[in-house]
Each structure stands twice: as C-alpha cells, then as structure tokens.
Motif scaffolding. Structure first.
Motif, PDB file in Angstrom:
ATOM      1  N   VAL A   2       0.866  -1.169   0.000  1.00 17.47           N
ATOM      2  CA  VAL A   2       0.000   0.000   0.000  1.00 17.47           C
ATOM      3  C   VAL A   2       0.906   1.222   0.000  1.00 17.47           C
ATOM      4  O   VAL A   2       1.734   1.394   0.901  1.00 17.47           O
ATOM      5  N   SER A   3       0.787   2.050  -1.005  1.00 19.73           N
ATOM      6  CA  SER A   3       1.697   3.184  -1.142  1.00 19.73           C
ATOM      7  C   SER A   3       1.425   4.238  -0.075  1.00 19.73           C
ATOM      8  O   SER A   3       0.325   4.323   0.481  1.00 19.73           O
ATOM      9  N   GLN A   4       2.435   5.061   0.181  1.00 16.00           N
ATOM     10  CA  GLN A   4       2.266   6.132   1.142  1.00 16.00           C
ATOM     11  C   GLN A   4       1.197   7.114   0.667  1.00 16.00           C
ATOM     12  O   GLN A   4       0.453   7.682   1.485  1.00 16.00           O
ATOM     13  N   LYS A   5       1.089   7.298  -0.637  1.00 13.35           N
ATOM     14  CA  LYS A   5       0.047   8.178  -1.184  1.00 13.35           C
ATOM     15  C   LYS A   5      -1.337   7.636  -0.853  1.00 13.35           C
ATOM     16  O   LYS A   5      -2.236   8.389  -0.447  1.00 13.35           O
ATOM     17  N   GLU A   6      -1.521   6.327  -1.024  1.00  8.50           N
ATOM     18  CA  GLU A   6      -2.817   5.707  -0.710  1.00  8.50           C
ATOM     19  C   GLU A   6      -3.116   5.791   0.784  1.00  8.50           C
ATOM     20  O   GLU A   6      -4.268   6.013   1.191  1.00  8.50           O
ATOM     21  N   ARG A   8      -2.034   8.057   2.945  1.00  8.91           N
ATOM     22  CA  ARG A   8      -2.375   9.427   3.326  1.00  8.91           C
ATOM     23  C   ARG A   8      -3.755   9.816   2.798  1.00  8.91           C
ATOM     24  O   ARG A   8      -4.488  10.573   3.466  1.00  8.91           O
ATOM     25  N   ALA A   9      -4.123   9.317   1.637  1.00  9.17           N
ATOM     26  CA  ALA A   9      -5.464   9.594   1.102  1.00  9.17           C
ATOM     27  C   ALA A   9      -6.533   8.979   1.997  1.00  9.17           C
ATOM     28  O   ALA A   9      -7.577   9.589   2.252  1.00  9.17           O
ATOM     29  N   THR A  36       1.851   7.582  16.375  1.00 10.59           N
ATOM     30  CA  THR A  36       0.502   7.268  15.902  1.00 10.59           C
ATOM     31  C   THR A  36      -0.534   8.162  16.568  1.00 10.59           C
ATOM     32  O   THR A  36      -1.505   8.590  15.926  1.00 10.59           O
ATOM     33  N   ILE A  37      -0.362   8.455  17.851  1.00 14.03           N
ATOM     34  CA  ILE A  37      -1.261   9.400  18.521  1.00 14.03           C
ATOM     35  C   ILE A  37      -1.221  10.755  17.814  1.00 14.03           C
ATOM     36  O   ILE A  37      -2.253  11.368  17.538  1.00 14.03           O
ATOM     37  N   LYS A  38      -0.019  11.229  17.503  1.00 17.47           N
ATOM     38  CA  LYS A  38       0.105  12.529  16.843  1.00 17.47           C
ATOM     39  C   LYS A  38      -0.582  12.520  15.480  1.00 17.47           C
ATOM     40  O   LYS A  38      -1.237  13.497  15.098  1.00 17.47           O
ATOM     41  N   ALA A  39      -0.448  11.399  14.758  1.00 15.69           N
ATOM     42  CA  ALA A  39      -1.108  11.300  13.457  1.00 15.69           C
ATOM     43  C   ALA A  39      -2.627  11.311  13.612  1.00 15.69           C
ATOM     44  O   ALA A  39      -3.337  11.942  12.814  1.00 15.69           O
ATOM     45  N   LEU A  40      -3.134  10.619  14.633  1.00 19.50           N
ATOM     46  CA  LEU A  40      -4.579  10.596  14.872  1.00 19.50           C
ATOM     47  C   LEU A  40      -5.084  11.983  15.261  1.00 19.50           C
ATOM     48  O   LEU A  40      -6.093  12.472  14.715  1.00 19.50           O
ATOM     49  N   VAL A  41      -4.400  12.623  16.181  1.00 21.06           N
ATOM     50  CA  VAL A  41      -4.823  13.952  16.638  1.00 21.06           C
ATOM     51  C   VAL A  41      -4.793  14.956  15.490  1.00 21.06           C
ATOM     52  O   VAL A  41      -5.672  15.821  15.371  1.00 21.06           O
ATOM     53  N   ALA A  42      -3.804  14.829  14.606  1.00 19.94           N
ATOM     54  CA  ALA A  42      -3.642  15.780  13.502  1.00 19.94           C
ATOM     55  C   ALA A  42      -4.763  15.694  12.472  1.00 19.94           C
ATOM     56  O   ALA A  42      -4.893  16.591  11.637  1.00 19.94           O
ATOM     57  N   ARG A 259       1.322   5.164   8.657  1.00 21.11           N
ATOM     58  CA  ARG A 259       1.051   3.755   8.353  1.00 21.11           C
ATOM     59  C   ARG A 259       0.288   3.076   9.484  1.00 21.11           C
ATOM     60  O   ARG A 259      -0.633   2.292   9.250  1.00 21.11           O
ATOM     61  N   HIS A 260       0.659   3.386  10.717  1.00 20.10           N
ATOM     62  CA  HIS A 260      -0.037   2.744  11.827  1.00 20.10           C
ATOM     63  C   HIS A 260      -1.418   3.349  12.053  1.00 20.10           C
ATOM     64  O   HIS A 260      -2.340   2.637  12.487  1.00 20.10           O
ATOM     65  N   LEU A 261      -1.599   4.614  11.741  1.00 25.37           N
ATOM     66  CA  LEU A 261      -2.940   5.181  11.781  1.00 25.37           C
ATOM     67  C   LEU A 261      -3.826   4.488  10.745  1.00 25.37           C
ATOM     68  O   LEU A 261      -5.007   4.208  11.017  1.00 25.37           O
ATOM     69  N   PHE A 262      -3.289   4.219   9.578  1.00 30.58           N
ATOM     70  CA  PHE A 262      -4.014   3.479   8.537  1.00 30.58           C
ATOM     71  C   PHE A 262      -4.430   2.098   9.057  1.00 30.58           C
ATOM     72  O   PHE A 262      -5.572   1.656   8.859  1.00 30.58           O
ATOM     73  N   GLN A 263      -3.516   1.419   9.749  1.00 32.40           N
ATOM     74  CA  GLN A 263      -3.843   0.108  10.307  1.00 32.40           C
ATOM     75  C   GLN A 263      -4.917   0.201  11.392  1.00 32.40           C
ATOM     76  O   GLN A 263      -5.677  -0.742  11.613  1.00 32.40           O
ATOM     77  N   CYS A 264      -4.998   1.336  12.053  1.00 28.80           N
ATOM     78  CA  CYS A 264      -5.988   1.540  13.111  1.00 28.80           C
ATOM     79  C   CYS A 264      -7.381   1.842  12.577  1.00 28.80           C
ATOM     80  O   CYS A 264      -8.366   1.662  13.304  1.00 28.80           O
ATOM     81  N   THR A 265      -7.472   2.318  11.343  1.00 30.72           N
ATOM     82  CA  THR A 265      -8.739   2.911  10.898  1.00 30.72           C
ATOM     83  C   THR A 265      -9.284   2.380   9.580  1.00 30.72           C
ATOM     84  O   THR A 265     -10.489   2.499   9.328  1.00 30.72           O
ATOM     85  N   SER A 266      -8.448   1.821   8.723  1.00 28.38           N
ATOM     86  CA  SER A 266      -8.891   1.507   7.367  1.00 28.38           C
ATOM     87  C   SER A 266      -9.726   0.230   7.301  1.00 28.38           C
ATOM     88  O   SER A 266      -9.434  -0.772   7.959  1.00 28.38           O
TER      89      SER A 266
END
Length: 331
Positions: A2-6, A8-9, A36-42, A259-266
């Motif tokens: 899974v690309s970084q672009k995908e 982030r989208a 990962t917390i920072k990515a979620l909060v952002a 990447r870990h935010l993606f694993q938490c939510t996708s």
C-alpha cells in the motif's frame, strides 16, 4: 504494497464519524505509539485518548499533551500513569478505564524493547521484556474486550512482529528460564511467536473485533538501546554500528505514524472503518473477513503459511494454558 500516497489519502478521510471515539494507547509516550497518537490527533477529529505510560519527567509528559491539544483542541487526552511491566499495575489501569467508559473503539499496544541485555525479572517474577511485549498486552486485551465488543467497529493493534513467527519455539520453557535459553534474538522470536496464536484465538472468540499484529519494520525509536549495559561489548556494538545503521535505513517518523494510523482505521482490514477501494487484507486464516491480520511495514498482509498451521496444531494449547496460568491472578 500500500503506497504512502494511498495511506495518506485514506487517513485524510478520517473525521468525527470514522475516527475511534475512545482510544487507549499503551506505550504512547514514546516511539510508534507517540507517532501514531500525533497522526490521529492531527486529523482534527474528535477523540478521547487514554495515554498510558510509565512515570517520566512531568514536564515532558505535560509538554506532549499540550502539543496534542494545540494541534487539535477537539481531542481529549487523559494521562493515565502506570508501570505496566507489572501485571498488577496493568489490572489497576484497566480498572480506571473500565470505571469511566462503556466502550472502547481502539486499543493500541506498543510496550516493549529488544531484550538484548541480561535477563531481568519484574517483582512478579516475569522477564521484563516478555511482560511488556506479551503478558501485559494480553492482559489489557482480556480486561478491555467487553468494552471493545460494545463499539461499532472495534480494533486492537499490537505492534511487534506479525508475520515473523517461527514454527518452532521452546514450548517446554515458554518463559525462557532454563539456563542457556535466554538471548536477545531467541527472546524476541519467542515472544512474538507466542503472541500470534493467542491473538488468533481471541479473534476467533470475538468475531466482532478486528485484530492486527503489526510488524513495523525499522523505526528509529531508541528501543534497541534499552536494557543493555552501555559499557559492555554489545553496548558498544549497538552504539557504534547497530543504532546508526537503523537510523540510516529506518522508515521516517512521519511515515510510520501514518502507516499505523491506517492500520488503526482503514476498512482494508476486516471491512469496517474508513472506506477502502483497494485490495482487502487477508487474515491469518486466509479468509477475506474479520479476524487477525498479520500486517508488515508495507501494510501488506500475510497468513504466514509456513509457521501458523504448525503453531495452531502443536503450540496454541500449551501457550494458552500457560498464559491463563500466569494471568489468572490479575483478571
């Protein structure tokens, strides 16, 4: 891959409706948990986040919480101090969360470090890294599963080594107490291999909950230096060679958090979450449904067909019985 672009989208689609409303981050004061917390909060979404960690300089913890709240005032950060290498402390922290919440949407577990130093035990008689990487995590899951089962799309992400399991581990000495059995590499493989069959059993027993065992790849968190004698030969090797090498090849902090935010939510994992139009992840039983997903640093899934069938047949029962024996006093 899974690309970084995908990634982030997908993460850009996280909002108040799709973000985990109540999230518990165990080990969230440093490393991948913090990223990962920072990515979620952002994302700007509303969320109540339990930040669980050991006592550290108060100024640093307060500064991190203030940083998060300045990024997203809608995020509620609840600092929950606990020395969770101790199972009694883990039970206490879980009691606090259970007394305040009726549901948990996300449990994110990152405690631990590479056990390359000498074998050291907690006051409860458990090797420290094994307690953090295995027993503590399973205890958090067992205590919080009733709350997770109350959520709409609950998810558990344990970051260690999904997909790296070995078919043979020391079943006659799961805690590596016998002379000559404990070494850094043996211990790391033992702990991550114990984790996956246990998570798979819990996933089968709780089909409403999505489980992810993540292998993060190389991330420069500093954990490789923890627990070693800096004046030892190994300590010098880590300082002069291993740590600089990791920093050279490591995934960036930003990418790791995303990447870990993606694993938490996708919805790529289990079909529930942020909508996903790409190839769905395959769980450890090779079904395109909910269950346990062994996810690597590229966000690809593997059923690890070399090791998992043998572990299910020969190891799972022994690992589970032993785990229950260790954790029973703390449930």
């Amino acid at each position: 891959m899974v690309s970084q672009k995908e990634i982030r989208a997908s993460n850009a689609l996280i909002n108040d409706a799709t973000a985990p409303r109540v999230a518990v981050f165990v080990g969230g004061t440093s490393g991948i948990g913090q990223l990962t917390i920072k990515a979620l909060v952002a994302t700007g979404a509303s969320a109540r986040i339990y930040l669980v960690g050991r006592k550290s300089p108060e100024e640093r913890t307060l500064a991190f919480i203030q940083e998060l709240q300045s990024i997203n005032p809608k995020a509620e950060i609840i600092w929950t101090e606990g020395e969770v290498a101790l199972l009694a402390e883990t039970r206490r922290v879980c009691g606090i969360i259970k007394s305040k919440e009726s549901r948990v949407d996300l449990l994110f577990l990152t405690t631990g470090y590479a056990p390359f130093g000498e074998r050291r035990e907690t006051a409860e008689g458990v090797e420290i890294a094994q307690s953090l990487e295995y027993y503590t995590r399973i205890l958090f899951i067992l205590h919080l599963l009733p709350l997770l089962n109350q959520a709409e799309a609950p998810r558990i992400v344990s970051v260690l080594g999904g997909g790296l399991e070995r078919a043979t581990i020391k079943l006659d000495d799961l805690d590596l107490k016998k002379p000559g059995n404990f070494s850094g590499m043996n211990a790391q493989v033992q702990y991550l291999t114990m984790t996956t069959p246990t998570l798979e059993k819990l996933a089968n027993d709780n089909p409403h909950v999505t489980f992810v065992h993540s292998w993060p790849g190389w991330v420069s968190t500093g954990n490789v230096r923890r627990g070693i004698d800096t004046n030892s030969l190994w300590g010098w090797f880590v300082w002069l060679i291993l740590d600089p090498l990791i920093q050279l090849v490591a995934i960036s902090d930003e990418d790791s958090g995303q990447r870990h935010l993606f694993q938490c939510t996708s919805a790529a994992f289990g079909g529930r979450g942020v909508p996903w139009q790409g190839k769905p992840g395959i769980n450890s039983l090779e079904k395109q449904a909910n269950g346990l997903f062994l996810v690597n640093y590229k966000c690809d899934c593997t059923p690890n067909t070399k090791a998992m069938p043998l572990l299910r047949e020969k190891a799972l029962a022994k690992i589970w019985d032993h785990t229950q024996e260790i954790l029973r006093p703390y449930l």
